[in-house]
Design a protein around this motif. Structure first.
Motif, short mmCIF file in Angstrom:
data_model
loop_
_atom_site.label_atom_id
_atom_site.label_comp_id
_atom_site.label_asym_id
_atom_site.label_seq_id
_atom_site.Cartn_x
_atom_site.Cartn_y
_atom_site.Cartn_z
N THR A 26 -24.31 75.17 41.55
CA THR A 26 -23.95 75.39 42.95
C THR A 26 -22.43 75.49 43.11
OG1 THR A 26 -25.90 74.19 43.72
CG2 THR A 26 -24.09 74.45 45.28
N TYR A 27 -21.71 74.56 42.49
CA TYR A 27 -20.25 74.62 42.55
C TYR A 27 -19.72 75.91 41.91
CZ TYR A 27 -20.07 69.74 44.07
OH TYR A 27 -20.21 68.56 44.78
N ASP A 28 -20.33 76.31 40.81
CA ASP A 28 -19.92 77.53 40.12
C ASP A 28 -20.09 78.75 41.03
OD1 ASP A 28 -19.25 79.23 37.81
OD2 ASP A 28 -21.37 79.76 37.85
N ILE A 29 -21.22 78.85 41.71
CA ILE A 29 -21.48 80.01 42.58
C ILE A 29 -20.57 79.99 43.80
CG2 ILE A 29 -23.20 81.15 44.03
CD1 ILE A 29 -23.57 81.51 41.02
N ILE A 30 -20.32 78.81 44.37
CA ILE A 30 -19.40 78.72 45.52
C ILE A 30 -18.00 79.18 45.10
CG2 ILE A 30 -18.25 77.12 47.09
CD1 ILE A 30 -20.86 75.52 47.18
N GLY A 31 -17.58 78.77 43.91
CA GLY A 31 -16.28 79.22 43.40
C GLY A 31 -16.25 80.72 43.20
N SER A 32 -17.36 81.29 42.70
CA SER A 32 -17.43 82.74 42.51
C SER A 32 -17.37 83.47 43.84
CB SER A 32 -18.71 83.10 41.77
OG SER A 32 -18.74 82.52 40.48
N LEU A 33 -18.05 82.94 44.86
CA LEU A 33 -17.99 83.55 46.19
C LEU A 33 -16.57 83.52 46.75
CD1 LEU A 33 -21.28 82.09 47.75
CD2 LEU A 33 -20.81 84.51 47.29
N ALA A 34 -15.88 82.41 46.52
CA ALA A 34 -14.49 82.32 46.97
C ALA A 34 -13.63 83.34 46.22
CB ALA A 34 -13.95 80.90 46.74
N GLY A 35 -13.91 83.54 44.93
CA GLY A 35 -13.17 84.53 44.15
C GLY A 35 -13.39 85.94 44.66
N ILE A 36 -14.64 86.27 45.01
CA ILE A 36 -14.93 87.60 45.56
C ILE A 36 -14.20 87.79 46.89
CG2 ILE A 36 -16.73 89.07 46.53
CD1 ILE A 36 -16.83 88.99 43.55
N ALA A 37 -14.19 86.76 47.72
CA ALA A 37 -13.49 86.84 49.01
C ALA A 37 -11.99 87.05 48.80
CB ALA A 37 -13.76 85.58 49.83
N ALA A 38 -11.42 86.33 47.82
CA ALA A 38 -9.99 86.48 47.53
C ALA A 38 -9.69 87.88 47.00
CB ALA A 38 -9.56 85.43 46.51
N LEU A 429 -24.43 87.03 44.73
CA LEU A 429 -24.11 85.61 44.54
C LEU A 429 -24.69 84.76 45.67
CD1 LEU A 429 -20.40 85.95 43.34
CD2 LEU A 429 -22.37 85.24 41.98
N SER A 430 -24.73 85.32 46.87
CA SER A 430 -25.35 84.57 47.98
C SER A 430 -26.83 84.38 47.74
CB SER A 430 -25.12 85.33 49.30
OG SER A 430 -23.75 85.41 49.60
N SER A 431 -27.48 85.39 47.16
CA SER A 431 -28.90 85.24 46.85
C SER A 431 -29.11 84.19 45.76
CB SER A 431 -29.50 86.58 46.42
OG SER A 431 -29.08 86.95 45.13
N VAL A 432 -28.16 84.08 44.84
CA VAL A 432 -28.22 83.01 43.83
C VAL A 432 -28.14 81.64 44.50
CG1 VAL A 432 -27.08 81.99 41.83
CG2 VAL A 432 -27.22 84.47 42.03
N LEU A 433 -27.20 81.52 45.44
CA LEU A 433 -27.04 80.25 46.14
C LEU A 433 -28.30 79.90 46.93
CD1 LEU A 433 -24.90 78.05 46.55
CD2 LEU A 433 -24.14 79.28 48.59
N LEU A 434 -28.90 80.90 47.58
CA LEU A 434 -30.13 80.67 48.32
C LEU A 434 -31.27 80.25 47.38
CD1 LEU A 434 -31.49 80.78 51.09
CD2 LEU A 434 -32.01 83.20 50.65
N ALA A 435 -31.33 80.86 46.20
CA ALA A 435 -32.36 80.50 45.23
C ALA A 435 -32.17 79.08 44.73
CB ALA A 435 -32.32 81.47 44.06
N ILE A 436 -30.92 78.66 44.59
CA ILE A 436 -30.65 77.27 44.19
C ILE A 436 -31.20 76.30 45.23
CG2 ILE A 436 -28.82 75.56 43.81
CD1 ILE A 436 -27.12 77.81 42.62
#
Length: 576
Positions: A26-38, A429-436
């Motif tokens: 979960t932390y990994d995916i949240i970090g990836s989402l932040a990276g995409i936003a950046a 990545l959001s779908s990954v987070l939802l699946a988690i």
């Protein structure tokens, strides 16, 4: 470059072994989402590399241990100084490093990523293929023109000089267009007869409701073998037979489509002529040039019927001029059509003569595989290699190919822009987070049901051709594409996170999955042989292999009892 990731990867692996698998993921995916936003923000503002490296340096310093923070700061400071020197005099777009230099007799030469891209010079000095359509049909013959790949504005300047009343200039790169507006000697973009659109050319064709009596494919060439995400180039879906047919749909009853560029191979001219001819059901009028380079202008459309019947015959060529520093006409006439394989929306590879796997790709992939094998064997402990998770490996291979298919589908439907790519990765990545979250709060007793649903949706994607998704209504197109493209992605993430949650060695499972992703990335290039739609066949095969391995492991004594006991209580209780 690869060595820079090793310290981060080792720290990453240790964290995965210390936390609950789904919590770590979960932390990994949240970090990836932040990276995409950046990434999206920096691309939007066209920030130079110094800004990218400064942000990266700050993050690395925060992650550095106290005993190494001074050393890291010195290394990063030296890196920032070097990066700052390398970017002097350059402009940065979401796609390119751009450098301009004075041209003779006027204007500027535009280099992108160290390669000559285009010349911003007065329209009188441009190559003859730019002006051929106006020479044939006469000054003032066109009223409403569409220029796809308008660049710094030379095509637009020539259209203005030849009396076109209204021009829509479409360019994918905002920085290149801005440089043209500022530095082009003719200042075409300041003319009130010109309407500028920053968008992917194919996306514009799909969404516009206007009709034009002149549509120009103006040297669309990204000058790269591939994009950074797939084997697609930025212009791949703009140079297909389907795209030319889309342009035909926006022609007036007396319109003409023109493609021109430098073409180094005769077969490429033949391939484009075939694509244009098949889209219009008529032999195209082709003019080829030689002397200083090799170029061609290809025309088709209803307006050709207005030309005098005997003005042009079957295409024929004259001997090429030797030692010439100018382009001269080599041949002209109606080009006979052949059965050469056309570039299509499913196989958008204009620069491949036929379905093949070029040697350069084979050698490149072999080199990457060799480095990965040597690195894995060298740095991974033997006991870790013996516990390699083949189930997670096959999930990684399958998901990478599925992700590529989703990205190409959305590039076709909504354009190959940096924004579309960012939104697709963010959605995945959001779908990954939802699946988690699903796997954290629900225990699925029969995960095989999700495999069967996935197989069904993948088969549906194979059966539905890309053109069926190109609906005129963009909202319906988005809904249909989202269902077909992201339903399998979500189901695949349910399957992965379920397996990852039950993994006893999260670090090894994740590493095995990453290796599978790397192999899947290499297999993606088989699209050059079979097209993108049929890539879903190996996806089904790999998920089937993962399912068989999962079923076999569930029958292993001890593991099956553990899983059965866990299924007796809700997941929310087991996590507490």
């Amino acid at each position: 470059m690869t060595l820079c990731f090793i310290p981060l990867a080792r720290a990453f692996g240790k964290l995965f072994s210390q936390l609950d698998p789904l919590t770590a993921y979960t932390y990994d995916i949240i970090g990836s989402l932040a990276g995409i936003a950046a990434f999206s923000a920096m691309s939007y503002f066209s920030l130079p590399p110094l800004a990218w490296f400064a942000i990266l340096s700050a993050l690395l310093l925060l992650l550095s241990a106290k005993r190494t923070v001074v050393f890291a700061a010195v290394v990063l400071a030296a890196t920032l100084i070097e990066v700052g020197q390398l970017q002097v005099g350059a402009y940065w777009s979401p796609y390119y490093k751009i450098v301009i230099s004075p041209a003779v007799p006027d204007g500027y030469i535009v280099d992108v990523n160290g390669v000559g891209h285009q010349a911003m010079t007065s329209w009188q000095y441009k190559e003859p293929f730019y002006k051929e359509v106006y020479r044939i049909f006469g000054n003032g013959s066109f009223h409403h023109a569409l220029i796809l790949g308008a660049g710094t504005g030379s095509d637009t300047a020539i259209a203005l000089a030849n009396g076109v009343d209204s021009i829509t200039a479409v360019e994918i790169d905002p920085t290149i267009q801005q440089l043209g507006a500022q530095y082009h000697p003719n200042h075409p973009y300041s003319n009130p007869r010109v309407h500028v659109v920053i968008n992917d050319g194919r996306s514009f064709l799909q969404n516009t409701t206007d009709h034009y009596d002149l549509i120009i494919f103006a040297l669309p060439d990204s000058l790269t073998l591939t994009s950074s995400n797939t084997s697609l180039r930025l212009e791949s879906f703009l140079l297909t037979q389907d795209a030319i047919a889309a342009a035909r749909a926006h022609l007036s009853s007396n319109g003409v489509v023109v493609l021109y560029n430098y073409y180094r191979q005769d077969w490429l001219v033949q391939k484009l002529a075939d694509m244009v001819g098949n889209a219009f059901n008529q032999p195209p009028l082709v003019t080829t040039y030689g002397g200083w380079g090799r170029a061609a202008a290809i025309m088709a459309g209803p307006r050709l019927a207005t030309l005098p019947r005997n003005e042009f015959g079957i295409y024929s060529e004259h001997p090429a001029p030797s030692h010439s520093n100018t382009l001269r006409i080599l041949g002209q006439g109606y080009y006979p059509l052949t059965s050469m394989t056309p570039a299509t929306d499913d196989w958008p590879f204009l620069y491949l003569q036929d379905r093949s796997f070029p040697t350069i790709y084979i050698l490149g992939l072999a080199m990457v595989a060799l480095y990965a094998l040597v690195g894995t064997v060298t740095f991974a402990p033997r006991k870790t290699l013996r516990r390699f998770d083949w189930h997670m490996f096959f999930l990684g291979m399958a998901f990478m190919l599925l992700e590529v298919k989703s990205l190409t589908t959305f590039s076709l439907l909504f354009g190959s822009t940096w924004l579309v790519n960012s939104l697709v990765f963010f959605a995945i990545l959001s779908s990954v987070l939802l699946a988690i979250l699903f796997n954290r709060y629900f225990k699925f007793q029969r995960i095989s049901v999700f495999y069967l649903l996935l197989f069904g949706v993948l088969l549906l994607n194979i059966l539905v051709p890309p053109g069926a998704l190109l609906l005129s209504n963009p909202i319906l197109r988005y809904i249909l594409a989202s269902v077909l493209a992201f339903a399998p992605v979500f189901l695949a993430n349910i399957i992965f996170t379920n397996s990852f949650r039950d993994s006893e060695t999260a670090d090894i499972a994740f590493a095995s999955n990453l290796l599978g992703i790397m192999v899947g990335g290499g297999l993606e290039y088989f699209s050059m042989l079979i097209g993108y739609r049929l890539l879903l066949i190996p996806v089904i095969v790999f998920y089937a292999a993962a399912l068989l391995l999962r079923l076999r492991s569930s029958r292993t004594p001890g593991r099956a009892d553990k899983q059965a006991a866990a299924e007796l209580v809700p997941a929310s209780q087991t996590d507490s």
